[in-house]
Motif scaffolding. Structure first.
Motif, PDB file in Angstrom:
ATOM      1  N   LYS A  63       0.807  -1.219   0.000  1.00 56.28           N
ATOM      2  CA  LYS A  63       0.000   0.000   0.000  1.00 56.28           C
ATOM      3  C   LYS A  63       0.840   1.269   0.000  1.00 56.28           C
ATOM      4  O   LYS A  63       0.298   2.359  -0.165  1.00 56.28           O
ATOM      5  CB  LYS A  63      -0.932   0.007   1.214  1.00 56.28           C
ATOM      6  N   GLU A  64       2.153   1.133   0.210  1.00 50.69           N
ATOM      7  CA  GLU A  64       3.074   2.275   0.243  1.00 50.69           C
ATOM      8  C   GLU A  64       2.612   3.366   1.218  1.00 50.69           C
ATOM      9  O   GLU A  64       2.577   4.544   0.890  1.00 50.69           O
ATOM     10  CB  GLU A  64       3.283   2.861  -1.161  1.00 50.69           C
ATOM     11  N   GLN A  65       2.240   2.954   2.415  1.00 53.49           N
ATOM     12  CA  GLN A  65       1.837   3.906   3.445  1.00 53.49           C
ATOM     13  C   GLN A  65       2.879   3.897   4.563  1.00 53.49           C
ATOM     14  O   GLN A  65       3.291   2.841   5.047  1.00 53.49           O
ATOM     15  CB  GLN A  65       0.468   3.545   4.007  1.00 53.49           C
ATOM     16  N   ALA A  66       3.284   5.076   4.963  1.00 51.99           N
ATOM     17  CA  ALA A  66       4.366   5.223   5.932  1.00 51.99           C
ATOM     18  C   ALA A  66       4.023   4.640   7.303  1.00 51.99           C
ATOM     19  O   ALA A  66       4.906   4.135   7.988  1.00 51.99           O
ATOM     20  CB  ALA A  66       4.731   6.690   6.087  1.00 51.99           C
ATOM     21  N   LEU A  67       2.762   4.678   7.688  1.00 54.10           N
ATOM     22  CA  LEU A  67       2.384   4.186   9.008  1.00 54.10           C
ATOM     23  C   LEU A  67       2.748   2.715   9.186  1.00 54.10           C
ATOM     24  O   LEU A  67       3.215   2.315  10.250  1.00 54.10           O
ATOM     25  CB  LEU A  67       0.878   4.382   9.240  1.00 54.10           C
ATOM     26  N   TYR A  68       2.582   1.915   8.142  1.00 52.05           N
ATOM     27  CA  TYR A  68       2.942   0.504   8.234  1.00 52.05           C
ATOM     28  C   TYR A  68       4.446   0.320   8.420  1.00 52.05           C
ATOM     29  O   TYR A  68       4.887  -0.552   9.157  1.00 52.05           O
ATOM     30  CB  TYR A  68       2.474  -0.253   6.988  1.00 52.05           C
ATOM     31  N   TYR A  69       5.235   1.129   7.754  1.00 47.79           N
ATOM     32  CA  TYR A  69       6.682   1.068   7.936  1.00 47.79           C
ATOM     33  C   TYR A  69       7.067   1.432   9.374  1.00 47.79           C
ATOM     34  O   TYR A  69       7.937   0.809   9.957  1.00 47.79           O
ATOM     35  CB  TYR A  69       7.399   2.001   6.965  1.00 47.79           C
ATOM     36  N   TYR A  70       6.421   2.441   9.914  1.00 50.45           N
ATOM     37  CA  TYR A  70       6.724   2.838  11.290  1.00 50.45           C
ATOM     38  C   TYR A  70       6.369   1.730  12.273  1.00 50.45           C
ATOM     39  O   TYR A  70       7.111   1.483  13.228  1.00 50.45           O
ATOM     40  CB  TYR A  70       6.013   4.132  11.662  1.00 50.45           C
ATOM     41  N   PHE A  71       5.239   1.056  12.066  1.00 49.93           N
ATOM     42  CA  PHE A  71       4.891  -0.091  12.906  1.00 49.93           C
ATOM     43  C   PHE A  71       5.972  -1.165  12.813  1.00 49.93           C
ATOM     44  O   PHE A  71       6.393  -1.722  13.814  1.00 49.93           O
ATOM     45  CB  PHE A  71       3.550  -0.704  12.503  1.00 49.93           C
ATOM     46  N   TYR A  72       6.403  -1.437  11.586  1.00 52.02           N
ATOM     47  CA  TYR A  72       7.444  -2.453  11.407  1.00 52.02           C
ATOM     48  C   TYR A  72       8.730  -2.048  12.119  1.00 52.02           C
ATOM     49  O   TYR A  72       9.328  -2.865  12.817  1.00 52.02           O
ATOM     50  CB  TYR A  72       7.738  -2.699   9.926  1.00 52.02           C
ATOM     51  N   PHE A  73       9.169  -0.811  11.944  1.00 56.12           N
ATOM     52  CA  PHE A  73      10.420  -0.396  12.567  1.00 56.12           C
ATOM     53  C   PHE A  73      10.336  -0.460  14.087  1.00 56.12           C
ATOM     54  O   PHE A  73      11.284  -0.867  14.754  1.00 56.12           O
ATOM     55  CB  PHE A  73      10.818   1.008  12.122  1.00 56.12           C
ATOM     56  N   PHE A  74       9.218  -0.092  14.649  1.00 55.23           N
ATOM     57  CA  PHE A  74       9.050  -0.118  16.096  1.00 55.23           C
ATOM     58  C   PHE A  74       9.047  -1.554  16.625  1.00 55.23           C
ATOM     59  O   PHE A  74       9.860  -1.924  17.473  1.00 55.23           O
ATOM     60  CB  PHE A  74       7.760   0.616  16.480  1.00 55.23           C
ATOM     61  N   PHE A  75       8.149  -2.382  16.104  1.00 50.99           N
ATOM     62  CA  PHE A  75       8.013  -3.742  16.617  1.00 50.99           C
ATOM     63  C   PHE A  75       9.119  -4.664  16.112  1.00 50.99           C
ATOM     64  O   PHE A  75       9.535  -5.581  16.826  1.00 50.99           O
ATOM     65  CB  PHE A  75       6.635  -4.303  16.282  1.00 50.99           C
ATOM     66  N   GLY A  76       9.618  -4.441  14.903  1.00 51.43           N
ATOM     67  CA  GLY A  76      10.756  -5.209  14.413  1.00 51.43           C
ATOM     68  C   GLY A  76      12.001  -4.940  15.245  1.00 51.43           C
ATOM     69  O   GLY A  76      12.803  -5.839  15.496  1.00 51.43           O
ATOM     70  N   GLY A  77      12.169  -3.706  15.693  1.00 54.05           N
ATOM     71  CA  GLY A  77      13.280  -3.368  16.578  1.00 54.05           C
ATOM     72  C   GLY A  77      13.185  -4.089  17.913  1.00 54.05           C
ATOM     73  O   GLY A  77      14.183  -4.575  18.442  1.00 54.05           O
ATOM     74  N   PHE A  78      11.963  -4.162  18.457  1.00 48.96           N
ATOM     75  CA  PHE A  78      11.779  -4.922  19.694  1.00 48.96           C
ATOM     76  C   PHE A  78      12.097  -6.394  19.487  1.00 48.96           C
ATOM     77  O   PHE A  78      12.648  -7.057  20.366  1.00 48.96           O
ATOM     78  CB  PHE A  78      10.358  -4.766  20.239  1.00 48.96           C
ATOM     79  N   HIS A  79      11.746  -6.920  18.331  1.00 47.12           N
ATOM     80  CA  HIS A  79      12.044  -8.326  18.053  1.00 47.12           C
ATOM     81  C   HIS A  79      13.558  -8.556  17.952  1.00 47.12           C
ATOM     82  O   HIS A  79      14.054  -9.592  18.396  1.00 47.12           O
ATOM     83  CB  HIS A  79      11.338  -8.773  16.773  1.00 47.12           C
ATOM     84  N   LEU A  80      14.281  -7.596  17.393  1.00 43.58           N
ATOM     85  CA  LEU A  80      15.736  -7.704  17.350  1.00 43.58           C
ATOM     86  C   LEU A  80      16.326  -7.706  18.758  1.00 43.58           C
ATOM     87  O   LEU A  80      17.239  -8.476  19.067  1.00 43.58           O
ATOM     88  CB  LEU A  80      16.338  -6.571  16.530  1.00 43.58           C
ATOM     89  N   LEU A  81      15.809  -6.851  19.625  1.00 46.57           N
ATOM     90  CA  LEU A  81      16.267  -6.831  21.015  1.00 46.57           C
ATOM     91  C   LEU A  81      15.918  -8.132  21.738  1.00 46.57           C
ATOM     92  O   LEU A  81      16.699  -8.644  22.538  1.00 46.57           O
ATOM     93  CB  LEU A  81      15.665  -5.638  21.757  1.00 46.57           C
ATOM     94  N   PHE A  82      14.741  -8.682  21.440  1.00 48.93           N
ATOM     95  CA  PHE A  82      14.337  -9.955  22.030  1.00 48.93           C
ATOM     96  C   PHE A  82      15.274 -11.071  21.570  1.00 48.93           C
ATOM     97  O   PHE A  82      15.629 -11.954  22.355  1.00 48.93           O
ATOM     98  CB  PHE A  82      12.888 -10.278  21.664  1.00 48.93           C
ATOM     99  N   SER A  83      15.699 -11.031  20.312  1.00 46.49           N
ATOM    100  CA  SER A  83      16.635 -12.039  19.807  1.00 46.49           C
ATOM    101  C   SER A  83      17.954 -11.966  20.572  1.00 46.49           C
ATOM    102  O   SER A  83      18.524 -13.003  20.940  1.00 46.49           O
ATOM    103  CB  SER A  83      16.894 -11.829  18.316  1.00 46.49           C
ATOM    104  N   LEU A  84      18.435 -10.772  20.818  1.00 47.09           N
ATOM    105  CA  LEU A  84      19.661 -10.595  21.594  1.00 47.09           C
ATOM    106  C   LEU A  84      19.487 -11.131  23.022  1.00 47.09           C
ATOM    107  O   LEU A  84      20.363 -11.811  23.559  1.00 47.09           O
ATOM    108  CB  LEU A  84      20.061  -9.122  21.621  1.00 47.09           C
ATOM    109  N   TYR A  85      18.344 -10.857  23.616  1.00 46.71           N
ATOM    110  CA  TYR A  85      18.002 -11.344  24.955  1.00 46.71           C
ATOM    111  C   TYR A  85      18.013 -12.870  24.992  1.00 46.71           C
ATOM    112  O   TYR A  85      18.514 -13.475  25.935  1.00 46.71           O
ATOM    113  CB  TYR A  85      16.625 -10.772  25.320  1.00 46.71           C
ATOM    114  N   MET A  86      17.490 -13.502  23.946  1.00 49.58           N
ATOM    115  CA  MET A  86      17.458 -14.959  23.900  1.00 49.58           C
ATOM    116  C   MET A  86      18.851 -15.548  23.674  1.00 49.58           C
ATOM    117  O   MET A  86      19.141 -16.634  24.161  1.00 49.58           O
ATOM    118  CB  MET A  86      16.493 -15.431  22.814  1.00 49.58           C
TER     119      MET A  86
END
Length: 131
Positions: free
Chosen positions: A47-70
Protein backbone atom coordinates in the motif's frame (compact mmCIF):
# COMPACT_ATOMS: atom_id res chain seq x y z
CA UNK A 1 11.49 -25.14 24.01
CA UNK A 2 13.00 -28.60 23.48
CA UNK A 3 16.32 -27.43 24.93
CA UNK A 4 14.44 -26.11 27.98
CA UNK A 5 12.83 -29.55 28.46
CA UNK A 6 16.31 -31.06 28.66
CA UNK A 7 17.49 -28.28 30.97
CA UNK A 8 14.58 -29.14 33.26
CA UNK A 9 15.37 -32.86 33.17
CA UNK A 10 19.03 -32.08 33.90
CA UNK A 11 17.90 -30.63 37.21
CA UNK A 12 19.16 -27.12 36.62
CA UNK A 13 17.87 -24.37 38.89
CA UNK A 14 15.07 -22.43 37.22
CA UNK A 15 14.43 -25.22 34.71
CA UNK A 16 10.69 -25.19 35.35
CA UNK A 17 10.40 -21.45 34.79
CA UNK A 18 12.56 -21.79 31.67
CA UNK A 19 10.20 -24.39 30.25
CA UNK A 20 7.05 -22.44 31.13
CA UNK A 21 8.46 -19.23 29.68
CA UNK A 22 9.61 -20.96 26.50
CA UNK A 23 6.13 -22.39 25.93
CA UNK A 24 4.67 -18.93 26.42
CA UNK A 25 7.22 -17.47 24.00
CA UNK A 26 6.41 -20.14 21.43
CA UNK A 27 2.77 -19.11 21.35
CA UNK A 28 3.04 -15.38 22.02
CA UNK A 29 6.06 -14.52 19.86
CA UNK A 30 4.67 -16.44 16.89
CA UNK A 31 1.40 -14.52 16.96
CA UNK A 32 2.98 -11.20 17.84
CA UNK A 33 5.59 -11.48 15.09
CA UNK A 34 2.97 -12.11 12.46
CA UNK A 35 0.66 -9.32 13.59
CA UNK A 36 3.20 -6.70 14.65
CA UNK A 37 6.00 -6.87 12.11
CA UNK A 38 5.28 -9.30 9.27
CA UNK A 39 1.84 -7.92 8.42
CA UNK A 40 2.85 -4.23 8.70
CA UNK A 41 5.80 -4.66 6.36
CA UNK A 42 3.70 -6.59 3.87
CA UNK A 43 1.06 -3.84 3.93
CA UNK A 44 3.79 -1.19 3.77
CA UNK A 45 5.13 -2.64 0.54
CA UNK A 46 1.71 -3.26 -0.97
CA UNK A 47 0.00 0.00 0.00
CA UNK A 48 3.07 2.28 0.24
CA UNK A 49 1.84 3.91 3.44
CA UNK A 50 4.37 5.22 5.93
CA UNK A 51 2.38 4.19 9.01
CA UNK A 52 2.94 0.50 8.23
CA UNK A 53 6.68 1.07 7.94
CA UNK A 54 6.72 2.84 11.29
CA UNK A 55 4.89 -0.09 12.91
CA UNK A 56 7.44 -2.45 11.41
CA UNK A 57 10.42 -0.40 12.57
CA UNK A 58 9.05 -0.12 16.10
CA UNK A 59 8.01 -3.74 16.62
CA UNK A 60 10.76 -5.21 14.41
CA UNK A 61 13.28 -3.37 16.58
CA UNK A 62 11.78 -4.92 19.69
CA UNK A 63 12.04 -8.33 18.05
CA UNK A 64 15.74 -7.70 17.35
CA UNK A 65 16.27 -6.83 21.02
CA UNK A 66 14.34 -9.95 22.03
CA UNK A 67 16.64 -12.04 19.81
CA UNK A 68 19.66 -10.60 21.59
CA UNK A 69 18.00 -11.34 24.96
CA UNK A 70 17.46 -14.96 23.90
CA UNK A 71 21.07 -15.34 22.73
CA UNK A 72 22.36 -14.21 26.13
CA UNK A 73 20.29 -16.90 27.90
CA UNK A 74 19.76 -15.62 31.42
CA UNK A 75 18.72 -18.58 33.63
CA UNK A 76 15.03 -18.74 34.49
CA UNK A 77 13.90 -16.59 31.56
CA UNK A 78 12.91 -19.25 29.05
CA UNK A 79 16.09 -19.05 27.03
CA UNK A 80 18.61 -21.80 26.38
CA UNK A 81 21.14 -19.20 25.29
CA UNK A 82 24.82 -18.64 25.92
CA UNK A 83 24.88 -18.43 29.75
CA UNK A 84 22.58 -21.43 30.11
CA UNK A 85 24.57 -23.36 27.48
CA UNK A 86 27.88 -22.76 29.29
CA UNK A 87 26.29 -23.95 32.53
CA UNK A 88 25.12 -27.16 30.89
CA UNK A 89 28.58 -27.86 29.42
CA UNK A 90 30.28 -27.19 32.77
CA UNK A 91 27.89 -29.57 34.57
CA UNK A 92 28.35 -32.19 31.83
CA UNK A 93 24.73 -32.39 30.75
CA UNK A 94 25.71 -33.04 27.15
CA UNK A 95 22.29 -33.33 25.50
CA UNK A 96 21.02 -30.13 27.10
CA UNK A 97 24.31 -28.41 26.24
CA UNK A 98 24.19 -29.42 22.58
CA UNK A 99 20.53 -28.41 22.27
CA UNK A 100 21.40 -25.13 23.99
CA UNK A 101 24.13 -24.62 21.40
CA UNK A 102 21.66 -25.29 18.60
CA UNK A 103 19.19 -22.84 20.15
CA UNK A 104 21.86 -20.16 20.59
CA UNK A 105 23.14 -20.52 17.03
CA UNK A 106 19.55 -20.51 15.76
CA UNK A 107 18.78 -17.26 17.57
CA UNK A 108 22.02 -15.76 16.24
CA UNK A 109 21.15 -16.70 12.66
CA UNK A 110 17.58 -15.46 13.08
CA UNK A 111 18.81 -12.20 14.59
CA UNK A 112 21.33 -11.68 11.80
CA UNK A 113 18.65 -12.35 9.19
CA UNK A 114 16.23 -9.96 10.85
CA UNK A 115 18.94 -7.30 11.08
CA UNK A 116 19.66 -7.68 7.37
CA UNK A 117 15.94 -7.48 6.58
CA UNK A 118 15.52 -4.47 8.87
CA UNK A 119 18.34 -2.65 7.04
CA UNK A 120 16.86 -3.56 3.65
CA UNK A 121 13.43 -2.23 4.60
CA UNK A 122 14.98 0.95 6.00
CA UNK A 123 16.94 1.48 2.78
CA UNK A 124 13.78 0.94 0.72
CA UNK A 125 11.83 3.34 2.94
CA UNK A 126 14.52 6.03 2.56
CA UNK A 127 14.53 5.62 -1.23
CA UNK A 128 10.72 5.97 -1.28
CA UNK A 129 10.95 9.20 0.73
CA UNK A 130 13.37 10.71 -1.79
CA UNK A 131 10.91 10.33 -4.69
Amino acid sequence: MIACVFILTAGAGGGGSDLASSIGYLVFITLASFLLWYRPIYNGYMKEQALYYYFYFFFGGFHLLFSLYMVVGIPGTGSAGFIRMIGMYSNRFWVAAVLGTVATVGWLIQGAGNTYFYIQVRTRRISLNSL
